[in-house]
Write an enzyme that holds these catalytic residues in place. Structure first.
Site, PDB file in Angstrom:
ATOM      1  CB  SER A   1      -0.956  -0.022   1.194  1.00  0.00           C
ATOM      2  OG  SER A   1      -1.856   1.066   1.143  1.00  0.00           O
ATOM      3  CB  THR A   2       1.178   4.134   2.289  1.00  0.00           C
ATOM      4  OG1 THR A   2      -0.240   4.208   2.431  1.00  0.00           O
ATOM      5  CG2 THR A   2       1.761   5.533   2.242  1.00  0.00           C
TER       6      THR A   2
ATOM      7  CG  HIS B   1      -4.196  -0.772  -0.786  1.00  0.00           C
ATOM      8  ND1 HIS B   1      -3.966  -0.744   0.565  1.00  0.00           N
ATOM      9  CD2 HIS B   1      -4.813  -1.961  -1.035  1.00  0.00           C
ATOM     10  CE1 HIS B   1      -4.424  -1.858   1.121  1.00  0.00           C
ATOM     11  NE2 HIS B   1      -4.932  -2.615   0.164  1.00  0.00           N
TER      12      HIS B   1
ATOM     13  CG  MET C   1      -2.684   3.481   6.742  1.00  0.00           C
ATOM     14  SD  MET C   1      -3.323   5.111   6.251  1.00  0.00           S
ATOM     15  CE  MET C   1      -4.161   4.716   4.716  1.00  0.00           C
TER      16      MET C   1
ATOM     17  CG  ASP D   1      -6.081  -5.305   2.530  1.00  0.00           C
ATOM     18  OD1 ASP D   1      -6.782  -6.287   2.817  1.00  0.00           O
ATOM     19  OD2 ASP D   1      -5.874  -4.933   1.364  1.00  0.00           O
TER      20      ASP D   1
END
Length: 360
Positions: free
Chosen positions: A173-174, A199, A292, A295
């Site tokens: 993600s991030t 993401h 973050m 997930d």
């Protein structure tokens, strides 16, 4: 009282500046301390106020947002969230921003800006909170949705359908755009197939895949529904759909689903990992990278329970140590490694455990 996250908004649109300031100030833990119509004025406000987070447009007068970002990360590294339109040209610029050190992207709507941005309000605030805790390094040249589990998209099976083909499965993600580049570039052209849930807003994923494809020995592409999963290929989940591992006859295939969001995401790492636990079992290698939230943690544990071997990126090399931390805490990870070491360890594991003829 906990200190508020202090934000400066830099955007040439007065409407956008006002909307973003309102969204930020509606949260008790966030504060828009200033705004600026261009990077030159923004630079002075940054020097004066020393914000925790900056939101930055890309196309602005007097100085391009990317040029400003590059200078900022060289001279005063600060967490930055880019604001970009969802155009093909804009998505390329946004990906360049991530390479230069931006923490995340917020997609600026092309139509009905007021309603569109307000619809992203919770996501914007969450990204700002995440950015405030991100580790940035000097560079040298939606609406609220429930935290569903993967059950809403795919049921868990008690016994995997085992085949002999090895697979590498990655969630991020991030900070993941740069982490994925570092992970994929050492992969040789005969590496097992790689499935990735990152993401990322819709329409950015295709440009992101194309950019990685130009840098990597494996073929990197945005996943398509029903296509066969082949060695030497990496498949990135489109920004609008869950990516699941499926089977068709004797072959693995990509399956795309626009089912409910899971952990507020579509694509969801948990959904991909669950599908792999169901079908691949011990023939899968799981990797969870910077990001973050949580997930992927539950899905990685399911992969481990099905026989997969799993790696997590360590805290020191993560932009945000959220997803790896949750996966480690839940017990789904076998090894925790610096980002630069993960590819080599995955390839070494495959060599020891009967993977394809992978050369290290």
């Amino acid at each position: 009282m906990k200190k508020k996250v202090r934000v400066i908004v830099i955007d040439d649109s007065a409407l956008m500046r006002n909307l973003l300031a309102e969204i930020i100030n509606e949260a008790p833990d966030l504060e828009c301390i200033a705004s600026a119509p261009d990077p030159l004025i923004g630079r002075e406000k940054i020097r004066e106020l020393n914000p925790d987070v900056i939101t930055l447009d890309i196309e602005m007068p007097k100085m391009d947002g990317l040029e400003f970002l590059e200078r900022l990360m060289r001279l005063k590294p600060t967490p930055v969230i880019m604001i970009s339109s969802l155009t093909e040209q804009g998505s390329e610029a946004a990906l360049r921003a991530l390479e230069l050190g931006a923490v995340d992207i917020i997609a600026k709507p092309k139509l009905d800006i007021v309603r569109g941005i307000q619809g992203y309000a919770d996501d914007i605030r969450e990204k700002i909170r995440c950015a405030a805790g991100a580790k940035v390094k000097p560079m040298f040249s939606s609406n609220v949705t429930p935290n569903n589990s993967a059950d809403v998209v795919l049921p868990k099976v008690s016994r995997p359908i085992l085949k002999t083909e090895k697979l590498i499965i990655v969630g991020a993600s991030t900070g993941g755009t740069e982490a994925l580049k570092e992970f994929l570039m050492p992969m040789p052209p005969d590496a097992p197939a790689i499935l990735i849930a990152q993401h990322m807003p819709e329409m950015f994923t295709k440009s992101f895949a194309n950019r990685l494809n130009s840098l990597c020995s494996v073929t990197v592409k945005e996943a398509e529904h029903g296509e066969r999963v082949l060695p030497g290929h990496a498949y990135i989940a489109p920004g609008h759909s869950h990516l699941l591992l499926g089977v068709s006859g004797a072959n693995y295939v990509c399956h795309l689903s626009q089912g409910e969001t899971v952990n507020r995401h579509r694509p969801s790492v948990d959904v991909l990992f669950r599908s792999v636990a169901n079908l691949a079992g011990k023939n899968a290698i799981g990797v969870i990278l910077t990001g973050m939230g949580k997930d992927g943690a539950a899905g990685m544990l399911e992969m481990k329970q099905a026989g997969a071997y799993n790696y997590a990126q360590d805290e020191a090399s993560c932009v945000v140590f959220g997803m790896p931390k949750e996966a480690i805490a839940l017990g789904g990870v076998h090894e925790v490694l610096p980002l630069k070491e993960i590819s080599g360890r995955v390839l070494a594991y495959l060599t020891r455990h009967g993977g394809r003829n992978v050369r290290i």
